[in-house]
Enzyme design. Sequence first.
Site, PDB file in Angstrom:
ATOM      1  N   PRO A 193      -1.658   0.679   7.778  1.00 11.03           N
ATOM      2  CA  PRO A 193      -2.543  -0.465   7.512  1.00 11.03           C
ATOM      3  C   PRO A 193      -3.647  -0.605   8.565  1.00 11.03           C
ATOM      4  CG  PRO A 193      -0.218  -1.149   7.532  1.00 11.03           C
ATOM      5  CD  PRO A 193      -0.254   0.280   7.966  1.00 11.03           C
ATOM      6  N   GLU A 233       8.220  -0.830  10.332  1.00 11.03           N
ATOM      7  CA  GLU A 233       7.047  -1.500  10.900  1.00 11.03           C
ATOM      8  C   GLU A 233       5.941  -0.523  11.295  1.00 11.03           C
ATOM      9  OE1 GLU A 233       6.271  -5.009  11.232  1.00 11.03           O
ATOM     10  OE2 GLU A 233       7.720  -4.666   9.647  1.00 11.03           O
ATOM     11  N   ARG A 235      -8.646  15.144  -7.831  1.00  8.03           N
ATOM     12  CA  ARG A 235      -9.572  15.137  -8.973  1.00  8.03           C
ATOM     13  C   ARG A 235     -10.964  15.621  -8.605  1.00  8.03           C
ATOM     14  NH1 ARG A 235     -12.884  11.115  -9.171  1.00  8.03           N
ATOM     15  NH2 ARG A 235     -13.146  11.070 -11.416  1.00  8.03           N
ATOM     16  N   ASP A 280     -19.162   9.024 -11.680  1.00  5.60           N
ATOM     17  CA  ASP A 280     -18.221   7.946 -11.397  1.00  5.60           C
ATOM     18  C   ASP A 280     -18.855   6.729 -10.778  1.00  5.60           C
ATOM     19  OD1 ASP A 280     -16.023   9.313 -12.127  1.00  5.60           O
ATOM     20  OD2 ASP A 280     -15.422   9.869 -10.110  1.00  5.60           O
TER      21      ASP A 280
HETATM   22  C1  9D3 Z   1       4.745  -7.056   7.213  1.00  5.16           C
HETATM   23  C2  9D3 Z   1       4.724  -5.973   8.230  1.00  5.16           C
HETATM   24  N1  9D3 Z   1       3.422  -5.963   8.920  1.00  5.16           N
HETATM   25  C3  9D3 Z   1       3.456  -6.830  10.103  1.00  5.16           C
HETATM   26  C4  9D3 Z   1       2.110  -7.334  10.457  1.00  5.16           C
HETATM   27  C5  9D3 Z   1       3.051  -4.619   9.337  1.00  5.16           C
HETATM   28  C6  9D3 Z   1       3.220  -3.549   8.317  1.00  5.16           C
HETATM   29  C7  9D3 Z   1       3.874  -2.386   8.626  1.00  5.16           C
HETATM   30  C8  9D3 Z   1       4.019  -1.386   7.689  1.00  5.16           C
HETATM   31  C9  9D3 Z   1       2.688  -3.688   7.047  1.00  5.16           C
HETATM   32  C10 9D3 Z   1       2.832  -2.661   6.096  1.00  5.16           C
HETATM   33  C11 9D3 Z   1       3.506  -1.522   6.418  1.00  5.16           C
HETATM   34  C12 9D3 Z   1       3.669  -0.442   5.425  1.00  5.16           C
HETATM   35  N2  9D3 Z   1       2.355  -0.005   4.927  1.00  5.16           N
HETATM   36  C13 9D3 Z   1       1.891   1.228   5.061  1.00  5.16           C
HETATM   37  O1  9D3 Z   1       2.581   2.081   5.602  1.00  5.16           O
HETATM   38  C14 9D3 Z   1       0.547   1.530   4.633  1.00  5.16           C
HETATM   39  C15 9D3 Z   1      -0.456   0.706   4.037  1.00  5.16           C
HETATM   40  C16 9D3 Z   1      -0.486  -0.668   3.663  1.00  5.16           C
HETATM   41  O2  9D3 Z   1       0.482  -1.438   3.794  1.00  5.16           O
HETATM   42  N3  9D3 Z   1      -1.642  -1.157   3.122  1.00  5.16           N
HETATM   43  C17 9D3 Z   1      -2.727  -0.393   2.907  1.00  5.16           C
HETATM   44  N4  9D3 Z   1      -2.766   0.891   3.243  1.00  5.16           N
HETATM   45  C18 9D3 Z   1      -1.626   1.419   3.790  1.00  5.16           C
HETATM   46  S1  9D3 Z   1      -1.483   3.000   4.287  1.00  5.16           S
HETATM   47  C19 9D3 Z   1       0.067   2.807   4.798  1.00  5.16           C
END
Ligand code: 9D3
Length: 239
Positions: free
Chosen positions: A96, A123, A161, A176
């Site tokens: 994220p 996490e 793709r 696209d």
């Molecule tokens: C609720 C947990 N969060 C605390 C602030 C942190 C968190 C850790 C791990 C939130 C999501 C995740 C798992 N997500 C991914 O591994 C992930 C992801 C995403 O959640 N949103 C957008 N792109 C991606 S790429 C990997």
Amino acid sequence: MTPLRIDILTTFPEVFSADPPAFLGASIPARARRAGLVEWRAFNLRDHTRDKHQKTDDRPFGGGPGMVMTCQPVWEAVHAVEAIDPRPATRILLTPQGRPLRQGLVEELAIKPRLLLIAGHYEGIDERVVERLKPQEVSIGDYVLSGGEAAALVLMDAVIRLLPGALGHEGSASEDSFSMLPGESIRLLDCPHYTKPREWMGMAVPGVLLSGDHGEIARWRLDQRRARTRERRPDLLNP
Ligand code: 9D3
């Protein structure tokens, strides 16, 4: 041409390697795979643990909820998988905190010979292994997933793709939403589309599309794209 090679490191390899793979087994990615344009393999991080319980995670230093993926299995899996093929892999960690995935990044990745995707769970992963591996960190958007696997599937679909020969007819990819128009530096949304019947529930197809005037039709479509982008995604107009 030698196929794009995509390796995925995950604690849920069955997401990618079920037979047929539920998501990538359908449509364009499946055809591209059959055509030899791409090959992918998922590896279980658990196979690279050293402790007898095959633990890939532990509790966070400093306390708090959730678990953190440990350095060692990730480090060893990356090196073991990279050694399978001499070509350098572009390392990508799905997180994220990463660079937002947009079409420009997808286009950059589609010309690489080899991608190594690391899908975290829990996490996240211990920051020290991220610092050593120096992967590109990529996010697919501002919402919370339960892990990186769905994000890896999205990235793979978008990249595959674009491989030459993956689409039914060439030219579809360049028309696209988000693709660049010739002579234009911004990415526009798509125009509306219509097909038979000419009238449905009292609604007519825009007359210009029936006119046979291809210049007029092209102008109308470009107008529609600009208007929709201005209305729905003004952020795309100021990149
Ligand atoms: C609720 C947990 N969060 C605390 C602030 C942190 C968190 C850790 C791990 C939130 C999501 C995740 C798992 N997500 C991914 O591994 C992930 C992801 C995403 O959640 N949103 C957008 N792109 C991606 S790429 C990997």
